[in-house]
Motif scaffolding. Structure first.
Motif, short mmCIF file in Angstrom:
data_model
loop_
_atom_site.label_atom_id
_atom_site.label_comp_id
_atom_site.label_asym_id
_atom_site.label_seq_id
_atom_site.Cartn_x
_atom_site.Cartn_y
_atom_site.Cartn_z
N LEU A 4 0.71 -1.58 -0.21
CA LEU A 4 -0.48 -0.18 -0.33
C LEU A 4 1.20 1.48 0.01
O LEU A 4 1.49 0.91 0.91
N GLU A 5 0.44 2.29 -0.96
CA GLU A 5 1.49 3.45 -0.52
C GLU A 5 -0.12 5.18 -0.48
O GLU A 5 -1.11 4.34 -1.14
N LEU A 6 0.20 5.50 0.03
CA LEU A 6 0.18 6.83 0.07
C LEU A 6 0.32 8.00 0.28
O LEU A 6 1.31 8.19 0.50
N SER A 7 -0.17 8.92 -1.05
CA SER A 7 1.06 10.20 -0.56
C SER A 7 -0.20 11.36 -0.89
O SER A 7 -0.69 11.36 -2.47
N VAL A 8 -0.08 12.19 0.10
CA VAL A 8 -1.24 13.44 -0.22
C VAL A 8 0.56 14.96 -0.73
O VAL A 8 0.77 14.14 0.21
N CYS A 9 -0.19 15.38 -1.31
CA CYS A 9 0.63 16.96 -1.66
C CYS A 9 0.46 17.73 -0.29
O CYS A 9 -0.65 17.37 0.46
N GLY A 10 2.69 17.98 0.02
CA GLY A 10 2.45 18.71 1.45
C GLY A 10 2.01 17.38 2.61
O GLY A 10 1.59 17.91 3.66
N GLY A 11 1.49 16.40 2.45
CA GLY A 11 1.38 15.12 3.61
C GLY A 11 2.45 14.55 4.06
O GLY A 11 3.86 14.44 3.61
N ASN A 12 2.15 14.15 5.03
CA ASN A 12 3.23 14.00 6.30
C ASN A 12 3.28 12.59 6.26
O ASN A 12 2.23 11.77 7.16
N GLY A 13 3.75 11.30 5.49
CA GLY A 13 3.53 9.78 6.45
C GLY A 13 4.02 9.48 8.08
O GLY A 13 5.42 10.03 8.14
N ILE A 14 3.15 9.45 8.45
CA ILE A 14 3.33 9.28 9.98
C ILE A 14 3.48 7.86 10.64
O ILE A 14 4.06 7.53 11.68
N GLY A 15 3.45 7.42 9.69
CA GLY A 15 3.59 5.56 10.45
C GLY A 15 2.97 4.40 11.08
O GLY A 15 2.05 4.80 10.52
N ASP A 16 3.18 4.41 12.23
CA ASP A 16 2.12 3.54 12.40
C ASP A 16 1.53 4.48 13.18
O ASP A 16 1.08 5.67 13.42
N ARG A 17 0.07 4.50 13.19
CA ARG A 17 -1.05 4.81 13.71
C ARG A 17 -1.12 5.00 15.47
O ARG A 17 -1.76 5.85 16.14
N GLU A 18 -0.02 4.55 16.18
CA GLU A 18 0.10 5.17 17.00
C GLU A 18 0.50 7.16 17.38
O GLU A 18 0.19 7.69 18.60
N ALA A 19 0.96 7.15 15.98
CA ALA A 19 1.76 8.50 15.81
C ALA A 19 0.54 9.13 16.34
O ALA A 19 0.76 10.14 15.85
N LEU A 20 -0.97 8.95 15.49
CA LEU A 20 -2.10 10.30 15.28
C LEU A 20 -2.15 10.28 16.77
O LEU A 20 -2.94 11.38 16.78
N GLY A 21 -1.76 9.10 17.61
CA GLY A 21 -2.36 10.17 19.14
C GLY A 21 -1.71 11.26 19.11
O GLY A 21 -1.86 11.65 20.63
N LYS A 22 -0.34 11.64 19.04
CA LYS A 22 -0.04 12.79 19.30
C LYS A 22 -0.29 13.90 19.31
O LYS A 22 -0.39 15.39 19.29
N ILE A 23 -1.16 13.95 17.30
CA ILE A 23 -2.24 15.14 17.15
C ILE A 23 -2.89 15.68 17.55
O ILE A 23 -3.96 15.17 18.45
N GLN A 24 -2.77 16.93 18.55
CA GLN A 24 -3.89 17.64 19.33
C GLN A 24 -5.00 17.91 18.41
O GLN A 24 -5.01 18.23 17.30
N THR A 25 -6.55 16.85 19.08
CA THR A 25 -7.87 17.34 18.47
C THR A 25 -8.34 18.72 18.78
O THR A 25 -8.20 19.15 19.95
N PRO A 26 -8.82 19.47 18.43
CA PRO A 26 -8.87 20.86 19.12
C PRO A 26 -10.51 21.01 19.34
O PRO A 26 -11.42 19.56 19.47
N GLN A 27 -10.65 21.89 20.17
CA GLN A 27 -11.66 21.52 21.57
C GLN A 27 -12.74 21.75 20.21
O GLN A 27 -12.84 22.76 19.24
N ALA A 28 -14.04 20.71 20.83
CA ALA A 28 -15.29 21.14 20.46
C ALA A 28 -15.69 23.14 20.48
O ALA A 28 -15.80 23.55 21.33
N THR A 29 -17.09 22.91 19.28
CA THR A 29 -17.37 24.49 20.07
C THR A 29 -19.11 23.76 19.99
O THR A 29 -19.65 23.07 19.53
N ARG A 30 -19.55 25.11 19.19
CA ARG A 30 -21.46 24.98 19.36
C ARG A 30 -22.51 24.15 18.41
O ARG A 30 -22.88 23.33 17.85
N THR A 31 -21.14 24.90 17.16
CA THR A 31 -21.21 23.85 15.79
C THR A 31 -20.30 22.76 15.03
O THR A 31 -20.67 22.12 13.99
N HIS A 32 -19.13 22.47 15.65
CA HIS A 32 -18.08 21.48 15.50
C HIS A 32 -17.63 20.68 16.11
O HIS A 32 -17.32 21.44 17.58
#
Length: 121
Positions: A4-32
């Motif tokens: 499998l290969e995945l390339s997104v312009c300006g993207g960062n291959g981040i390796g395994d899924r554990e690295a996703l846990g280091k990405i900050q999720t923004p706070q919810a708002t009333r509409t998002h």
């Protein structure tokens, strides 16, 4: 061997899924209400396994400083013969309201920088 290969312009291959846990999720708002990238991938993975689909390989990438996520998982039905070909599950998510979380399934995933995200299902 990585098939499998995945390339997104300006993207960062981040390796395994554990690295996703280091990405900050923004706070919810009333509409998002943003969904944590890792939580979404874990939820999809758990549902696949509950339905006898074994993940053979997976790739993950982010773009726009972690605000957008795309991933592919090759799966195999454990109830079918070992030599049966795998299917690919695609997952996407964004924190910046550019697109909603989504999933696709089939043998021919297509992900493009212009936000095309399609497969057979």
């Amino acid at each position: 061997m990585q098939l499998l290969e995945l390339s997104v312009c300006g993207g960062n291959g981040i390796g395994d899924r554990e690295a996703l846990g280091k990405i900050q999720t923004p706070q919810a708002t009333r509409t998002h209400c943003p969904i944590d990238h890792k939580w979404l991938v874990d939820k999809v993975s758990n549902r696949l396994e509950e339905n006898n689909l074994k993940i053979l390989q997976e790739v993950h990438t982010t773009s726009h400083e972690g605000q957008r996520y795309f991933g592919l998982m090759q799966v195999q039905d454990t109830t079918r013969p070992e030599g049966d070909r795998g299917t690919v599950v695609g997952v996407r998510n964004s924190h910046d309201k550019r697109f909603c979380a989504g999933i696709m399934v089939g043998d021919a995933p297509f992900v493009c920088t212009n936000l095309i995200f399609s497969n057979e299902i």
